[in-house]
Every structure is written in structure tokens, then in C-alpha cells.
Motif scaffolding. Structure first.
Motif, PDB file in Angstrom:
ATOM      1  N   GLN A 144      41.050 -10.927  82.690  1.00 51.41           N
ATOM      2  CA  GLN A 144      40.534 -11.187  81.274  1.00 51.41           C
ATOM      3  C   GLN A 144      42.324 -10.775  80.615  1.00 51.41           C
ATOM      4  O   GLN A 144      42.323 -12.193  80.103  1.00 51.41           O
ATOM      5  N   ALA A 145      43.194 -10.727  81.512  1.00 49.40           N
ATOM      6  CA  ALA A 145      44.367  -9.954  81.698  1.00 49.40           C
ATOM      7  C   ALA A 145      45.067 -11.218  82.008  1.00 49.40           C
ATOM      8  O   ALA A 145      46.575 -12.187  81.476  1.00 49.40           O
ATOM      9  N   ARG A 193      43.278 -14.443  81.751  1.00 48.26           N
ATOM     10  CA  ARG A 193      42.672 -15.675  81.375  1.00 48.26           C
ATOM     11  C   ARG A 193      43.671 -15.666  79.865  1.00 48.26           C
ATOM     12  O   ARG A 193      44.163 -16.527  79.317  1.00 48.26           O
ATOM     13  N   ARG A 194      43.964 -14.574  79.405  1.00 49.83           N
ATOM     14  CA  ARG A 194      44.614 -13.831  78.691  1.00 49.83           C
ATOM     15  C   ARG A 194      45.998 -14.580  78.836  1.00 49.83           C
ATOM     16  O   ARG A 194      46.384 -15.746  78.094  1.00 49.83           O
ATOM     17  N   GLU A 195      46.473 -14.756  79.306  1.00 53.82           N
ATOM     18  CA  GLU A 195      47.929 -15.064  79.498  1.00 53.82           C
ATOM     19  C   GLU A 195      48.829 -16.123  80.041  1.00 53.82           C
ATOM     20  O   GLU A 195      49.365 -17.317  79.805  1.00 53.82           O
ATOM     21  N   ARG A 196      47.175 -16.848  80.582  1.00 56.84           N
ATOM     22  CA  ARG A 196      47.380 -18.429  81.032  1.00 56.84           C
ATOM     23  C   ARG A 196      46.937 -19.221  80.210  1.00 56.84           C
ATOM     24  O   ARG A 196      47.635 -19.800  79.931  1.00 56.84           O
ATOM     25  N   ALA A 197      46.119 -18.531  78.346  1.00 54.96           N
ATOM     26  CA  ALA A 197      46.207 -19.724  77.337  1.00 54.96           C
ATOM     27  C   ALA A 197      47.142 -19.234  76.395  1.00 54.96           C
ATOM     28  O   ALA A 197      47.548 -20.024  75.937  1.00 54.96           O
ATOM     29  N   MET A 198      47.714 -18.013  76.643  1.00 55.42           N
ATOM     30  CA  MET A 198      49.199 -17.861  76.156  1.00 55.42           C
ATOM     31  C   MET A 198      50.304 -19.020  76.610  1.00 55.42           C
ATOM     32  O   MET A 198      50.546 -19.697  76.079  1.00 55.42           O
ATOM     33  N   SER A 235      50.088 -22.443  75.544  1.00 53.43           N
ATOM     34  CA  SER A 235      49.876 -22.668  74.458  1.00 53.43           C
ATOM     35  C   SER A 235      51.325 -23.179  74.116  1.00 53.43           C
ATOM     36  O   SER A 235      52.113 -23.980  72.244  1.00 53.43           O
TER      37      SER A 235
END
Length: 170
Positions: free
Chosen positions: A47-48, A50-55, A58
Motif C-alpha cells: 500500500q505504501a 502504491r501510494r508513492e507511485r500514485a503521487m 501525478s
């Protein structure tokens, strides 16, 4: 953190990779992750990441290095041109000022000495009937020199304006 110690780790990895965690995962797998330390750590890491990849996705993309290099070279060249042109402009202004002062001093000395070949300048205001435009207090030799100096100043200013208008920096 040691992976490979849990029997359901492969099933959890497949659910995470497919994006099914936690909503589409089976209820018993979710219950297992809450109880198993290795699986809960794997979920936390996934989850960490995935969150960093999304940030990171963007954030705006940087331009290509070639474009950045070209712009840097253009800025460097323009700065060099500006750095070189400053002293040249100062030298030009100084040269114009010295030439004006020399011309005015020469004209004043010629009018005072009334040199024969230059005497027509002293007579020019009278010959052109410019005394009607000049107050009576300035209608002597000093007044003529002042008038000639003013005319030269107007010519110099007009020349400076013409030089500025013909330059490529405007």
C-alpha cells in the motif's frame, strides 16, 4: 521482516498484484492478514508503494534534457551579449557626450573669435530673421552662441533617437 514464512503469502501477493486487495479479496484472506505478521507487513509495504507511485505519477514531467540544455545555452548566450553590450553602450554615450561638449566649445570659441570663415554662423540668426524668436537679451554674440548650442543639442538628441530607433533592441 521475513517473507516466505507464511503459506498464504503467494495468494496475498497475487491479490495485491491484481489490485483486488482489500475489497475483492476473500474474507478468510483478510482475516488471515490481520492475524499474520508477515502478511500484514507485506500489505503495508504494497500500500505504501502504491501510494508513492500514485503521487509520483501525478507530479509534472520534466522536459527532455536536450530542451533544457538548449534553453540553458540560449540564456548563457543572451547573458553574454548583454554583458558585452553594457560597456559598449556606456562608451557610445561617453563618446557622444564628449563630441557634443567639444562641438559646443569649438562653436563658442569660433563665435567669440569671429573667425572669417566661420562668421556666417554668427550672422545666421540675423540673416534668417530668427531674432524675432529670440528675446532681445540674447541677441548679442553670447546669445547667438547659446542659440547655436541649443540647435546642436537638438540635432544631437535627434541623432541619438535615430540611432536608438535603428538598433535591434527596441
Amino acid at each position: 521482516m521475513s517473507f516466505g514464512t507464511c503459506t498464504r503469502e503467494r495468494e496475498l501477493a497475487d491479490a495485491l498484484r491484481a489490485g483486488h486487495w482489500p475489497h475483492a479479496a476473500a474474507q478468510e484472506l483478510r482475516a488471515h492478514v490481520t492475524a499474520c505478521n508477515a502478511c500484514s507487513q507485506r500489505v503495508l509495504l504494497a500500500q505504501a508503494f502504491r501510494r508513492e507511485r500514485a503521487m509520483a505519477s501525478s507530479e509534472p514531467r520534466l522536459e527532455s534534457p536536450g530542451v533544457l540544455w538548449w534553453r540553458a545555452q540560449l540564456r548563457r548566450r543572451n547573458a553574454a551579449i548583454q554583458r558585452i553590450s553594457r560597456p559598449l553602450l556606456g562608451a557610445q554615450v561617453f563618446a557622444v557626450a564628449v563630441a557634443l561638449v567639444a562641438a559646443v566649445a569649438f562653436l563658442i570659441s569660433q563665435v567669440r573669435n569671429s573667425a572669417g570663415w566661420f562668421a556666417w554662423i554668427a550672422d545666421a540668426p540675423r540673416a534668417l530673421h530668427l531674432e524675432a524668436l529670440v528675446p532681445e537679451s540674447l541677441q548679442n554674440a553670447t546669445g547667438a552662441a547659446l542659440l547655436v548650442g541649443c540647435l546642436l543639442a537638438v540635432v544631437a538628441i535627434a541623432g541619438g533617437f535615430a540611432a536608438f530607433a535603428s538598433s535591434d533592441k527596441h
